[in-house]
Motif scaffolding. Structure first.
Motif, mmCIF file in Angstrom:
data_model
loop_
_atom_site.group_PDB
_atom_site.id
_atom_site.type_symbol
_atom_site.label_atom_id
_atom_site.label_comp_id
_atom_site.label_asym_id
_atom_site.label_seq_id
_atom_site.Cartn_x
_atom_site.Cartn_y
_atom_site.Cartn_z
ATOM 1 N N GLU A 6 0.808 -1.210 0.000
ATOM 2 C CA GLU A 6 0.000 0.000 0.000
ATOM 3 C C GLU A 6 0.851 1.274 0.000
ATOM 4 O OE1 GLU A 6 0.455 -1.260 4.343
ATOM 5 O OE2 GLU A 6 0.139 -2.207 2.389
ATOM 6 N N ASN A 7 2.178 1.146 0.121
ATOM 7 C CA ASN A 7 3.047 2.324 0.161
ATOM 8 C C ASN A 7 3.496 2.650 -1.261
ATOM 9 O OD1 ASN A 7 5.525 4.012 0.591
ATOM 10 N ND2 ASN A 7 4.886 3.709 2.712
ATOM 11 N N VAL A 8 2.863 3.633 -1.854
ATOM 12 C CA VAL A 8 3.066 3.972 -3.265
ATOM 13 C C VAL A 8 4.226 4.951 -3.402
ATOM 14 C CG1 VAL A 8 1.962 4.974 -5.302
ATOM 15 C CG2 VAL A 8 0.622 3.600 -3.700
ATOM 16 N N ILE A 9 5.075 4.736 -4.412
ATOM 17 C CA ILE A 9 6.186 5.642 -4.677
ATOM 18 C C ILE A 9 5.646 6.831 -5.484
ATOM 19 C CG2 ILE A 9 8.507 5.903 -5.634
ATOM 20 C CD1 ILE A 9 8.246 3.838 -3.351
ATOM 21 N N VAL A 10 5.694 8.016 -4.880
ATOM 22 C CA VAL A 10 5.158 9.232 -5.493
ATOM 23 C C VAL A 10 6.315 10.093 -5.984
ATOM 24 C CG1 VAL A 10 3.779 11.314 -5.147
ATOM 25 C CG2 VAL A 10 3.157 9.189 -3.957
ATOM 26 N N GLY A 11 6.457 10.193 -7.296
ATOM 27 C CA GLY A 11 7.447 11.102 -7.864
ATOM 28 C C GLY A 11 6.895 12.515 -7.896
ATOM 29 N N ILE A 12 7.768 13.486 -7.627
ATOM 30 C CA ILE A 12 7.328 14.879 -7.589
ATOM 31 C C ILE A 12 8.306 15.740 -8.379
ATOM 32 C CG2 ILE A 12 6.967 16.890 -6.094
ATOM 33 C CD1 ILE A 12 6.216 14.746 -3.891
ATOM 34 N N SER A 13 7.782 16.496 -9.345
ATOM 35 C CA SER A 13 8.620 17.492 -10.014
ATOM 36 C C SER A 13 8.468 18.805 -9.258
ATOM 37 C CB SER A 13 8.237 17.636 -11.485
ATOM 38 O OG SER A 13 6.913 18.090 -11.638
ATOM 39 N N CYS A 38 2.545 6.473 1.585
ATOM 40 C CA CYS A 38 3.265 6.785 0.352
ATOM 41 C C CYS A 38 4.684 7.219 0.677
ATOM 42 C CB CYS A 38 2.552 7.861 -0.471
ATOM 43 S SG CYS A 38 2.641 9.529 0.205
ATOM 44 N N THR A 39 5.556 7.055 -0.299
ATOM 45 C CA THR A 39 6.947 7.490 -0.156
ATOM 46 C C THR A 39 7.259 8.468 -1.281
ATOM 47 O OG1 THR A 39 7.717 5.482 0.951
ATOM 48 C CG2 THR A 39 9.365 6.770 -0.240
ATOM 49 N N PRO A 40 7.536 9.724 -0.936
ATOM 50 C CA PRO A 40 7.818 10.708 -1.977
ATOM 51 C C PRO A 40 9.284 10.702 -2.401
ATOM 52 C CG PRO A 40 7.811 11.774 0.161
ATOM 53 C CD PRO A 40 7.481 10.324 0.405
ATOM 54 N N VAL A 41 9.491 10.995 -3.679
ATOM 55 C CA VAL A 41 10.841 11.283 -4.167
ATOM 56 C C VAL A 41 10.712 12.494 -5.081
ATOM 57 C CG1 VAL A 41 10.600 9.510 -5.979
ATOM 58 C CG2 VAL A 41 12.855 10.468 -5.448
ATOM 59 N N VAL A 42 11.353 13.584 -4.680
ATOM 60 C CA VAL A 42 11.281 14.811 -5.461
ATOM 61 C C VAL A 42 12.540 14.924 -6.316
ATOM 62 C CG1 VAL A 42 12.223 16.216 -3.570
ATOM 63 C CG2 VAL A 42 10.895 17.303 -5.390
ATOM 64 N N PHE A 43 12.345 15.279 -7.558
ATOM 65 C CA PHE A 43 13.440 15.371 -8.514
ATOM 66 C C PHE A 43 13.978 16.802 -8.491
ATOM 67 C CE2 PHE A 43 11.105 11.683 -9.502
ATOM 68 C CZ PHE A 43 11.923 10.819 -10.222
ATOM 69 N N ALA A 44 15.099 17.004 -7.791
ATOM 70 C CA ALA A 44 15.628 18.351 -7.593
ATOM 71 C C ALA A 44 17.073 18.266 -7.103
ATOM 72 C CB ALA A 44 14.745 19.124 -6.601
ATOM 73 N N ASN A 45 17.372 18.985 -6.035
ATOM 74 C CA ASN A 45 18.688 18.962 -5.402
ATOM 75 C C ASN A 45 18.480 19.195 -3.919
ATOM 76 O OD1 ASN A 45 21.047 20.840 -4.304
ATOM 77 N ND2 ASN A 45 21.918 19.419 -5.804
ATOM 78 N N VAL A 46 19.084 18.341 -3.106
ATOM 79 C CA VAL A 46 18.812 18.386 -1.671
ATOM 80 C C VAL A 46 19.315 19.677 -1.027
ATOM 81 C CG1 VAL A 46 20.917 17.181 -0.928
ATOM 82 C CG2 VAL A 46 18.794 16.958 0.422
ATOM 83 N N LYS A 47 20.408 20.268 -1.537
ATOM 84 C CA LYS A 47 20.904 21.519 -0.964
ATOM 85 C C LYS A 47 19.938 22.667 -1.214
ATOM 86 C CE LYS A 47 25.868 20.458 -1.049
ATOM 87 N NZ LYS A 47 27.206 20.862 -1.571
ATOM 88 N N LEU A 71 16.599 4.898 -2.933
ATOM 89 C CA LEU A 71 15.376 5.405 -2.313
ATOM 90 C C LEU A 71 15.027 4.607 -1.064
ATOM 91 C CD1 LEU A 71 12.180 6.521 -4.093
ATOM 92 C CD2 LEU A 71 11.985 4.712 -2.403
ATOM 93 N N LEU A 72 14.651 5.309 -0.012
ATOM 94 C CA LEU A 72 14.242 4.667 1.237
ATOM 95 C C LEU A 72 12.750 4.849 1.459
ATOM 96 C CD1 LEU A 72 17.091 5.493 3.788
ATOM 97 C CD2 LEU A 72 16.694 3.355 2.555
ATOM 98 N N ILE A 73 12.067 3.740 1.690
ATOM 99 C CA ILE A 73 10.637 3.778 2.004
ATOM 100 C C ILE A 73 10.447 4.446 3.362
ATOM 101 C CG2 ILE A 73 8.572 2.380 2.364
ATOM 102 C CD1 ILE A 73 9.700 2.348 -0.505
ATOM 103 N N GLY A 74 9.441 5.312 3.432
ATOM 104 C CA GLY A 74 9.165 5.982 4.694
ATOM 105 C C GLY A 74 9.993 7.233 4.929
ATOM 106 N N LYS A 75 10.752 7.667 3.910
ATOM 107 C CA LYS A 75 11.552 8.886 4.011
ATOM 108 C C LYS A 75 11.119 9.873 2.919
ATOM 109 C CE LYS A 75 14.376 7.351 7.250
ATOM 110 N NZ LYS A 75 14.417 7.936 8.616
#
Length: 354
Positions: A6-13, A38-47, A71-75
């Motif tokens: 049920e934990n969906v990988i959500v990509g974010i621009s 859900c687990t988000p992953v945003v496509f950018a730069n962490v700094k 990628l880490l689930i839950g982060k």
């Protein structure tokens, strides 16, 4: 880390960094409860995002990664797709910043195509500063239509209110030239399918608004409704599609008629978007129906006038995440119910090992 079903990988621009996109993203995932499903992953730069987080005094923990394998689930994951230093100037229309918005978006779409993320949520861009030799599209939808299979259709959603468009980002004086029976047929069938597979509605009812005032008044105020719209709807209805209209647009929403239908189709952008944004009160979502990938976005723009002030309301962005997740699960269920053998086996395996 193992992924729950049920934990969906959500990509974010990330959108325009000088606007409110990063702020509404950070505020949404500042609530740790979001990470339970859900687990988000945003496509950018962490700094860059750490800088924005600091200026807005937000506490969300960001996990920088250099590939999606990390990628880490839950982060709250931030995939570093550039290393450059970006000069953030809140509220400024800047072509260089627009270039980073498109770099984020195209990388996220590539990941969606490759099934590395399961849904995509796009933060707002500035349609003017994204234009370049490499990117010559009016906006997100047109690029998605080229990259993903299917026929893209803008569908604005807020609870049971769903408004689709026959034409979207074109000048008003070109609307009539674009309206054909073939276009109406394609758009209505796209919405009909989406209502079934994405929103779990059996036998959906669709209303179509007239192009002209009073739907042309029997040809007194234009012939498009009589000559183009009505014949197209008649053929679709005879084929079993529950489509009705054309309805006079001026009274359709004020009279509450819209509540009788599962979706409404407007002829052009403002005919649909003005009533939608009036009724949705900042919680609406833009969904790109008709494609094999799932993409949603908030129903607002970059809001330069409040960028960097901590004033942005993240409700529409959060609703965009929720809708993407709902549609993902609805499509999974639809594929099983309609007999997709691959999904049936996958579901059986999930049940076996859960």
């Amino acid at each position: 880390m193992a992924k729950k079903a049920e934990n969906v990988i959500v990509g974010i621009s990330i959108g325009d960094l000088n606007g409110i996109g990063a702020e509404v993203f950070l505020k949404t995932f500042d609530d740790a409860r979001m990470l339970e499903f859900c687990t988000p992953v945003v496509f950018a730069n962490v700094k860059v995002l750490s800088f924005i987080k600091k200026t807005l005094n937000l506490n969300v923990n960001l996990h920088g990664i250099d590939s999606l394998d990390q990628l880490l689930i839950g982060k709250v994951n931030v995939l570093n797709i550039w290393r450059d230093t970006v000069n953030i100037e809140y509220g400024v229309n800047n072509a260089e910043v627009g270039g980073y918005a498109i770099k984020s978006f195209t990388a996220a779409v590539a990941a969606l195509k490759a099934k590395q993320i399961e849904v995509l949520v796009t933060a707002p861009i500035n349609k003017y500063n994204i234009q370049s030799e490499e990117f010559k599209f009016p906006g997100h939808t047109d690029y998605l239509d080229q990259q993903l299979e299917g026929d893209a259709l803008m569908l604005m959603v807020q609870d049971n209110l769903r408004i689709g468009l026959l034409t979207d980002h074109i000048p008003v004086n070109e609307v009539s030239a674009h309206l054909t029976e073939a276009l109406i047929r394609k758009k209505v069938l796209t919405i009909n399918k989406s209502l079934k597979q994405d929103f779990k509605i059996n036998g959906p009812k669709i209303a179509v608004l007239g192009v002209n005032p009073h739907s042309g008044d029997n040809g007194v105020i234009g012939r498009e409704d009589d000559d183009v719209v009505k014949p197209a709807l008649k053929k679709l209805f005879e084929e079993g599609v529950k489509v009705f209209g054309p309805f006079s647009a001026d009274s359709f929403f004020g009279s509450g008629q819209y509540e009788k239908y599962d979706a409404i189709v407007a002829a052009y952008h403002d005919q649909g978007l003005i009533p939608f944004k009036t009724l949705s009160f900042g919680s609406g979502v833009n969904y790109t129906a008709g494609l094999d990938g799932i993409r949603t976005s908030p129903d607002h723009g970059t809001a330069y006038e409040i960028a960097g002030k901590g004033l942005a309301d993240n409700n529409s962005f959060k609703e965009a995440v929720y809708l993407a997740l709902d549609i993902y699960h609805n499509r999974e269920e639809y594929q099983v119910l309609t007999g997709n053998p691959l999904r049936i086996r996958e579901k059986q395996e999930e049940k076996k090992y859960s």
